[in-house]
Design an enzyme around this catalytic site. Structure first.
Site, PDB file in Angstrom:
ATOM      1  N   ASP A   1       0.857  -1.149   0.156  1.00 29.32           N
ATOM      2  CA  ASP A   1      -0.077   0.041  -0.008  1.00 29.32           C
ATOM      3  C   ASP A   1       1.026   1.235   0.115  1.00 29.32           C
ATOM      4  O   ASP A   1       2.171   1.084   0.075  1.00 29.32           O
ATOM      5  CB  ASP A   1      -0.882  -0.014   1.182  1.00 29.32           C
TER       6      ASP A   1
ATOM      7  N   ASP B   1      -0.076   5.154   1.175  1.00 27.38           N
ATOM      8  CA  ASP B   1      -0.536   6.163   2.115  1.00 27.38           C
ATOM      9  C   ASP B   1      -0.674   5.443   3.603  1.00 27.38           C
ATOM     10  O   ASP B   1      -1.608   4.616   3.601  1.00 27.38           O
ATOM     11  CB  ASP B   1      -1.877   6.990   1.832  1.00 27.38           C
TER      12      ASP B   1
ATOM     13  N   ASP C   1      -1.884  -1.024   6.030  1.00 22.92           N
ATOM     14  CA  ASP C   1      -1.959  -0.197   7.255  1.00 22.92           C
ATOM     15  C   ASP C   1      -3.459   0.059   7.610  1.00 22.92           C
ATOM     16  O   ASP C   1      -3.606   0.314   8.987  1.00 22.92           O
ATOM     17  CB  ASP C   1      -1.165   1.125   7.160  1.00 22.92           C
TER      18      ASP C   1
END
Length: 224
Positions: free
Chosen positions: A8, A10, A167
Site C-alpha cells: 500500500d 498512504d 496499514d
C-alpha cells in the site's frame, strides 16, 4: 511459495494519514471542538463522498462553514509539512530485502497516480516498483479487491503467490478478498482499527527485519 510483495502507499510507506489527522484536529480545535476521531477513521484507506467538512458541520450542529477557505488553509499546512516527511521506519529495508530475494514488487493505492508517483520519487523509492496501480486504474478502490488483482496480474503471478503489506482495515479487506496473504503494519492513526483476519501484524517494519519476518512466519519464496 510466494513470488511477489505488493505494498500500500498512504499510511504504510508515507504516513500521510496521521498528518491529515493532525491538521484536522487543529481545525476542530480552532472551532472549540474535539476531533471525532472514531467517526473519521472509518473512511481511512478508501474513497468516499463524505468529507471532513461534513463532519465539522455536524459537530457544529449544522452551522455552515467556509469550506473553500478551510480547505485552502489545510492544504497549505499539509504541503508545508509533507515535504519533510520521510518513509516510515523499515520500509526501505523491506524493499531492499524483497529485491535481494528476487521477488517482484508492486504497489496498490486508493490514491491517484500523480500523488503516489510524486511522493515515491521524492522519497527515492519509485524504482523499486515494477507496477503501480492507483485509483486512476479502477472503478472502485479499496475495500474492493480490484487494485490488488490488477497489481498481481501485472507481476504475472497469482494473488495466492503475493504478500500484501497494509496499514488500514479497508486495505486489508481488499487484499484478503483478492486472495493475497496480508500483513498489517498499522500507523499511529490506524492502530486501533478492527482488521480482518490476516497472516501477521507488526507495530513497525523496523521492529522485525524482512528476513526475521520470513522466519517467524515460515514463509518461503519461489522465483520464476
Amino acid at each position: 511459495m510466494y513470488k511477489a510483495v505488493i505494498f500500500d502507499f498512504d499510511g504504510l510507506i508515507l504516513d500521510t494519514e496521521t498528518l491529515h489527522v493532525e491538521i484536522f484536529q487543529e481545525m476542530f480545535n480552532d472551532h472549540g471542538l474535539k476531533f471525532p476521531y472514531a467517526d473519521w477513521i472509518e473512511h481511512i484507506g478508501t474513497k468516499s463522498t463524505f468529507t471532513i467538512f461534513d463532519l465539522l458541520e455536524r459537530e457544529l450542529a449544522s452551522v455552515k462553514v467556509d469550506r473553500e477557505l478551510l480547505k485552502a488553509q489545510n492544504q497549505q499546512k499539509f504541503s508545508e509539512r509533507v515535504r519533510v516527511l520521510e518513509a516510515r521506519p523499515g520500509v526501505l529495508e523491506y524493499l531492499k530485502g524483497a529485491k535481494s530475494e528476487g521477488l517482484r514488487i508492486g504497489l496498490a493505492s486508493s490514491s491517484n497516480r500523480k500523488w503516489v508517483t510524486e511522493h515515491l520519487t521524492n522519497l527515492d523509492l519509485i524504482d523499486y516498483f515494477e507496477t503501480i496501480r492507483t485509483a486512476d486504474d479502477v472503478e472502485f478502490v479499496k475495500p474492493d479487491p480490484a487494485l490488488y488483482k490488477l497489481a498481481a496480474e501485472d507481476l504475472n503471478v497469482s494473488p495466492s503467490e503475493c504478500i500484501a503489506f497494509e496499514d488500514s482495515a479497508n486495505g486489508a479487506s481488499a487484499a484478503v478478498e483478492a486472495g493475497l496473504t496480508c500483513i498489517i503494519v498499522p500507523n499511529q492513526t490506524t492502530r486501533e482499527l478492527e482488521f480482518p483476519t490476516v497472516k501477521h501484524r507488526l507495530n513497525s517494519m523496523s521492529d522485525v527485519s524482512f528476513y526475521q519476518l520470513l522466519g517467524e512466519m515460515n514463509i518461503h519464496f519461489g522465483k520464476d
